[in-house]
Design a protein around this motif. Structure first.
Motif, PDB file in Angstrom:
ATOM      1  N   PHE A  16      -0.045 -49.663 -39.730  1.00 38.78           N
ATOM      2  CA  PHE A  16      -1.395 -50.350 -39.579  1.00 38.78           C
ATOM      3  C   PHE A  16      -2.260 -49.824 -38.123  1.00 38.78           C
ATOM      4  CE2 PHE A  16      -0.163 -53.526 -42.731  1.00 38.78           C
ATOM      5  CZ  PHE A  16      -1.400 -53.502 -43.355  1.00 38.78           C
ATOM      6  N   LEU A  17      -1.273 -49.453 -37.321  1.00 36.42           N
ATOM      7  CA  LEU A  17      -1.682 -48.848 -36.117  1.00 36.42           C
ATOM      8  C   LEU A  17      -2.269 -47.637 -36.267  1.00 36.42           C
ATOM      9  CD1 LEU A  17      -1.521 -49.449 -33.000  1.00 36.42           C
ATOM     10  CD2 LEU A  17       0.450 -48.053 -32.828  1.00 36.42           C
ATOM     11  N   ARG A  18      -1.843 -46.732 -37.264  1.00 36.66           N
ATOM     12  CA  ARG A  18      -2.302 -45.479 -37.746  1.00 36.66           C
ATOM     13  C   ARG A  18      -3.722 -45.547 -38.585  1.00 36.66           C
ATOM     14  NH1 ARG A  18      -2.652 -42.659 -42.176  1.00 36.66           N
ATOM     15  NH2 ARG A  18      -1.396 -43.942 -43.177  1.00 36.66           N
ATOM     16  N   LEU A  19      -3.642 -46.859 -39.210  1.00 38.64           N
ATOM     17  CA  LEU A  19      -4.724 -47.046 -40.192  1.00 38.64           C
ATOM     18  C   LEU A  19      -6.000 -47.614 -39.018  1.00 38.64           C
ATOM     19  CD1 LEU A  19      -6.234 -47.206 -42.948  1.00 38.64           C
ATOM     20  CD2 LEU A  19      -5.379 -49.758 -42.997  1.00 38.64           C
ATOM     21  N   GLY A  20      -5.572 -48.475 -38.160  1.00 35.50           N
ATOM     22  CA  GLY A  20      -6.653 -48.856 -37.356  1.00 35.50           C
ATOM     23  C   GLY A  20      -7.057 -47.565 -36.310  1.00 35.50           C
ATOM     24  N   THR A  21      -6.358 -46.498 -36.119  1.00 34.13           N
ATOM     25  CA  THR A  21      -6.850 -45.337 -35.427  1.00 34.13           C
ATOM     26  C   THR A  21      -7.622 -44.461 -36.169  1.00 34.13           C
ATOM     27  OG1 THR A  21      -4.842 -45.698 -34.288  1.00 34.13           O
ATOM     28  CG2 THR A  21      -5.913 -43.727 -33.875  1.00 34.13           C
ATOM     29  N   THR A  22      -7.395 -44.367 -37.466  1.00 33.72           N
ATOM     30  CA  THR A  22      -7.743 -42.986 -38.130  1.00 33.72           C
ATOM     31  C   THR A  22      -8.661 -43.767 -39.316  1.00 33.72           C
ATOM     32  OG1 THR A  22      -5.943 -42.882 -39.736  1.00 33.72           O
ATOM     33  CG2 THR A  22      -6.045 -41.768 -37.770  1.00 33.72           C
ATOM     34  N   GLY A  23      -8.650 -44.828 -39.716  1.00 33.49           N
ATOM     35  CA  GLY A  23      -9.402 -45.493 -40.806  1.00 33.49           C
ATOM     36  C   GLY A  23     -10.850 -45.573 -40.814  1.00 33.49           C
ATOM     37  N   PHE A  24     -11.554 -44.777 -41.064  1.00 29.57           N
ATOM     38  CA  PHE A  24     -13.042 -44.868 -41.103  1.00 29.57           C
ATOM     39  C   PHE A  24     -13.456 -45.414 -42.426  1.00 29.57           C
ATOM     40  CE2 PHE A  24     -12.158 -41.581 -38.002  1.00 29.57           C
ATOM     41  CZ  PHE A  24     -13.006 -41.921 -37.019  1.00 29.57           C
ATOM     42  N   GLY A  25     -14.777 -45.759 -42.339  1.00 27.29           N
ATOM     43  CA  GLY A  25     -15.551 -45.973 -43.633  1.00 27.29           C
ATOM     44  C   GLY A  25     -15.863 -47.453 -43.898  1.00 27.29           C
ATOM     45  N   GLY A  26     -15.420 -48.448 -42.801  1.00 30.54           N
ATOM     46  CA  GLY A  26     -15.789 -49.946 -43.046  1.00 30.54           C
ATOM     47  C   GLY A  26     -15.036 -50.433 -44.332  1.00 30.54           C
ATOM     48  N   TYR A  79       5.026 -64.881 -40.916  1.00 30.27           N
ATOM     49  CA  TYR A  79       4.013 -64.904 -39.719  1.00 30.27           C
ATOM     50  C   TYR A  79       3.933 -63.798 -38.852  1.00 30.27           C
ATOM     51  CZ  TYR A  79       3.572 -69.600 -41.873  1.00 30.27           C
ATOM     52  OH  TYR A  79       3.455 -70.706 -42.586  1.00 30.27           O
ATOM     53  N   LYS A  80       5.422 -63.515 -38.649  1.00 31.76           N
ATOM     54  CA  LYS A  80       5.593 -62.210 -37.498  1.00 31.76           C
ATOM     55  C   LYS A  80       4.830 -61.046 -38.067  1.00 31.76           C
ATOM     56  CE  LYS A  80       9.661 -61.880 -35.924  1.00 31.76           C
ATOM     57  NZ  LYS A  80      11.140 -61.663 -35.724  1.00 31.76           N
ATOM     58  N   GLY A  81       4.953 -60.603 -39.439  1.00 35.23           N
ATOM     59  CA  GLY A  81       4.605 -59.731 -40.092  1.00 35.23           C
ATOM     60  C   GLY A  81       2.987 -59.647 -39.965  1.00 35.23           C
ATOM     61  N   ALA A  82       2.434 -60.838 -40.284  1.00 34.36           N
ATOM     62  CA  ALA A  82       0.947 -60.901 -40.286  1.00 34.36           C
ATOM     63  C   ALA A  82       0.270 -60.757 -38.937  1.00 34.36           C
ATOM     64  CB  ALA A  82       0.833 -62.551 -40.790  1.00 34.36           C
ATOM     65  N   ALA A  83       1.057 -61.398 -38.000  1.00 31.90           N
ATOM     66  CA  ALA A  83       0.498 -60.986 -36.640  1.00 31.90           C
ATOM     67  C   ALA A  83       0.670 -59.594 -36.153  1.00 31.90           C
ATOM     68  CB  ALA A  83       1.432 -61.888 -35.700  1.00 31.90           C
ATOM     69  N   LEU A  84       1.784 -59.056 -36.451  1.00 27.57           N
ATOM     70  CA  LEU A  84       1.818 -57.726 -36.066  1.00 27.57           C
ATOM     71  C   LEU A  84       0.847 -56.936 -37.035  1.00 27.57           C
ATOM     72  CD1 LEU A  84       3.507 -55.318 -34.885  1.00 27.57           C
ATOM     73  CD2 LEU A  84       5.232 -55.261 -36.613  1.00 27.57           C
ATOM     74  N   ALA A  85       0.783 -56.926 -38.138  1.00 23.60           N
ATOM     75  CA  ALA A  85      -0.251 -56.222 -38.965  1.00 23.60           C
ATOM     76  C   ALA A  85      -1.744 -56.394 -38.358  1.00 23.60           C
ATOM     77  CB  ALA A  85      -0.108 -56.541 -40.514  1.00 23.60           C
ATOM     78  N   GLY A  86      -2.117 -57.659 -38.186  1.00 25.56           N
ATOM     79  CA  GLY A  86      -3.586 -57.855 -37.675  1.00 25.56           C
ATOM     80  C   GLY A  86      -3.717 -57.122 -36.343  1.00 25.56           C
ATOM     81  N   LEU A  87      -2.834 -57.322 -35.466  1.00 32.14           N
ATOM     82  CA  LEU A  87      -2.934 -56.831 -34.130  1.00 32.14           C
ATOM     83  C   LEU A  87      -2.894 -55.449 -34.131  1.00 32.14           C
ATOM     84  CD1 LEU A  87      -2.826 -57.621 -30.984  1.00 32.14           C
ATOM     85  CD2 LEU A  87      -0.419 -57.488 -30.922  1.00 32.14           C
ATOM     86  N   ALA A  88      -2.094 -54.654 -34.922  1.00 30.40           N
ATOM     87  CA  ALA A  88      -1.951 -53.212 -34.803  1.00 30.40           C
ATOM     88  C   ALA A  88      -3.166 -52.852 -35.655  1.00 30.40           C
ATOM     89  CB  ALA A  88      -0.770 -52.752 -35.594  1.00 30.40           C
ATOM     90  N   PHE A  89      -3.817 -53.411 -36.381  1.00 30.66           N
ATOM     91  CA  PHE A  89      -4.727 -52.862 -37.153  1.00 30.66           C
ATOM     92  C   PHE A  89      -6.103 -53.006 -36.483  1.00 30.66           C
ATOM     93  CE2 PHE A  89      -8.391 -53.625 -40.272  1.00 30.66           C
ATOM     94  CZ  PHE A  89      -8.534 -52.471 -40.758  1.00 30.66           C
ATOM     95  N   VAL A  90      -6.224 -53.899 -35.375  1.00 31.95           N
ATOM     96  CA  VAL A  90      -7.385 -54.306 -34.551  1.00 31.95           C
ATOM     97  C   VAL A  90      -7.514 -53.530 -33.205  1.00 31.95           C
ATOM     98  CG1 VAL A  90      -8.714 -56.015 -33.540  1.00 31.95           C
ATOM     99  CG2 VAL A  90      -7.690 -56.318 -35.704  1.00 31.95           C
ATOM    100  N   LEU A  91      -6.208 -53.353 -32.580  1.00 31.69           N
ATOM    101  CA  LEU A  91      -5.830 -52.692 -31.283  1.00 31.69           C
ATOM    102  C   LEU A  91      -6.627 -51.505 -31.022  1.00 31.69           C
ATOM    103  CD1 LEU A  91      -4.995 -53.472 -28.434  1.00 31.69           C
ATOM    104  CD2 LEU A  91      -2.759 -52.701 -29.393  1.00 31.69           C
ATOM    105  N   PRO A  92      -6.437 -50.575 -31.961  1.00 32.16           N
ATOM    106  CA  PRO A  92      -6.918 -49.153 -31.449  1.00 32.16           C
ATOM    107  C   PRO A  92      -8.399 -49.268 -31.413  1.00 32.16           C
ATOM    108  CG  PRO A  92      -5.214 -48.976 -33.309  1.00 32.16           C
ATOM    109  CD  PRO A  92      -5.605 -50.430 -33.206  1.00 32.16           C
ATOM    110  N   SER A  93      -9.200 -49.624 -32.393  1.00 29.45           N
ATOM    111  CA  SER A  93     -10.621 -49.851 -32.408  1.00 29.45           C
ATOM    112  C   SER A  93     -11.047 -50.646 -31.294  1.00 29.45           C
ATOM    113  CB  SER A  93     -11.251 -50.273 -33.736  1.00 29.45           C
ATOM    114  OG  SER A  93     -10.574 -51.498 -34.094  1.00 29.45           O
ATOM    115  N   PHE A  94     -10.284 -51.790 -30.850  1.00 31.21           N
ATOM    116  CA  PHE A  94     -10.811 -52.439 -29.699  1.00 31.21           C
ATOM    117  C   PHE A  94     -10.649 -51.678 -28.699  1.00 31.21           C
ATOM    118  CE2 PHE A  94      -9.387 -55.159 -26.089  1.00 31.21           C
ATOM    119  CZ  PHE A  94     -10.616 -56.154 -26.010  1.00 31.21           C
ATOM    120  N   ILE A  95      -9.674 -51.053 -28.317  1.00 35.05           N
ATOM    121  CA  ILE A  95      -9.423 -50.015 -26.936  1.00 35.05           C
ATOM    122  C   ILE A  95     -10.648 -48.895 -27.142  1.00 35.05           C
ATOM    123  CG2 ILE A  95      -8.175 -48.312 -25.899  1.00 35.05           C
ATOM    124  CD1 ILE A  95      -5.530 -49.632 -26.891  1.00 35.05           C
TER     125      ILE A  95
END
Length: 391
Positions: A16-26, A79-95
């Motif tokens: 999800f870190l990679r998807l958040g970094t390279t996932g274009f298209g909405g 819940y641990k996986g949900a939090a990690l997936a959500g954070l990893a997905f959003v963090l790159p675009s937030f930065i």
């Protein structure tokens, strides 16, 4: 119970870190990438788990792609996986949007973004059109007459989703719920309907890095909390709500600044709704970006993980499965309708039309071509076209 995971928590976070970094298209493209990567290629998530997650993500308020990521993280690691997936997905675009916000404040605006978006927007239409088609064939059925005739009701629901989305300009919750109920009643009516019994009630200084006002932060927190809690549909559905508060209500940004914020979100990977981070930065520096992002995504997380355990228990029930099938078909129609709406707003002349069509053809026939490459090429071509033809 889901099958034991064939991947580690670290692998989940890395994906999800990679998807958040390279996932274009909405949102349409992002949910398509998750299906392709996690269901088809890696087999981490089953088809049923993905479809349940997609239906739940569409039913709950908040950004579709982020909610689906949270749910898929929840499937095996709770819940641990949900939090990690959500954070990893959003963090790159937030930065990314924070860095762009710093540059925006430092240089006083970025008109070149709209030049780039001239090409990127048209290219993205092609990307999400292909993703929507592939996702529809996976969830609703293949475009073959025999199969379509057998699943005619699902296709009717899908078509209704397109029409409802195009006509209303949003992804209406009433249609999604109604479609799920309709398909459930026709295909697998629950006992309380068959027996007519009573239903049980279940349901940095130059860039303004630390320039903020405490009162403004509080107002921002409340406003963006409402944005995350009460706006249904894809990330694009939040844009009118944000405009009403940010520009018309609180006058935090001008019309031009708001358009720049939306453009930033569209040319950066990850969820489109991350535009709230850019807006928050312009209003109150880095603290404003953090408050805006946290307030927007907190309801998204809660509305996904709280019903998730019960949703999975109900998923084995034939009536619930029919309800989910109906909602999924409506969701696919709504996503296809969103492609139509975005296409009408983005394809404004013959160059953007050629870019949209070209990106469709390249992705359809170029099996090894990746979406970010197509979008990067679209950005370059769009900038050149805008520079030489429209200036």
């Amino acid at each position: 119970m889901p099958a034991p995971p064939v991947y580690s928590l670290r692998q989940l976070g890395a994906y999800f870190l990679r998807l958040g970094t390279t996932g274009f298209g909405g949102p349409v493209a992002l949910v398509g990438y998750m299906h392709r990567d996690l269901v088809e290629q890696r087999h981490w998530i089953s088809e049923d788990e993905y479809r349940e997650g997609l239906a739940l993500a569409q039913l709950a308020p908040g950004p579709l792609a982020a909610q689906l990521a949270i749910y898929l993280g929840f499937v095996h690691y709770r819940y641990k996986g949900a939090a990690l997936a959500g954070l990893a997905f959003v963090l790159p675009s937030f930065i990314m949007v924070v860095l762009l916000g710093m540059g925006y404040k430092l240089f006083g605006g970025m008109p070149w973004i709209r030049w780039v978006f001239y090409g990127v927007g048209a290219t993205v239409i092609g990307v999400i059109a292909v993703s929507a088609y592939k996702l529809t064939t996976k969830t609703v059925g293949r475009l073959q007459w025999g199969e379509m005739r057998k699943r005619w009701l699902l296709w009717l629901v899908w078509l209704g989703g397109i029409l409802a989305t195009v006509i209303t300009g949003a992804e209406p919750l009433w249609w999604l719920l109604g479609a799920g109920l309709l398909y459930m009643v026709v295909k697998a009516p629950p006992r309380w309907i068959r027996r007519k019994s009573r239903m049980a009630g279940i349901w940095l200084i130059a860039t303004g890095f630390f320039t903020f006002d405490g009162g403004t932060l509080q107002r921002m927190g409340w406003f963006f909390l409402k944005a995350g809690a009460f706006v249904f549909g894809s990330g694009l559905a939040i844009v009118p709500f944000l405009h009403g508060g940010v520009v018309s209500g609180y006058h935090w940004l001008t019309e031009a600044q708001f358009l720049d914020a939306v453009a930033v979100a569209m040319i950066t990977p990850g969820p489109v709704v991350i535009t709230v981070g850019f807006i928050g930065y312009l209003v109150a520096g880095f603290p404003g970006a953090v408050v805006a992002a946290l307030a927007t995504f907190l309801p998204c997380y809660l509305f996904t993980v709280i019903p998730a355990p019960h949703f999975k228990q109900w998923a084995g029930n034939t009536s619930v499965r029919a309800f989910v099938d109906g909602i999924t078909a409506a969701v696919m129609g709504a996503l296809a309708g969103a492609v139509v709406l975005m296409g009408l707003r983005t394809v404004v002349d013959w160059p953007t039309g050629l870019l949209a069509l070209g990106s469709c053809l390249v992705l359809w026939y170029g099996k090894k071509v990746k979406e970010p490459h197509v979008i990067l090429l679209g950005a370059i071509v769009g900038w050149l076209l805008k520079f030489f033809i429209h200036t």
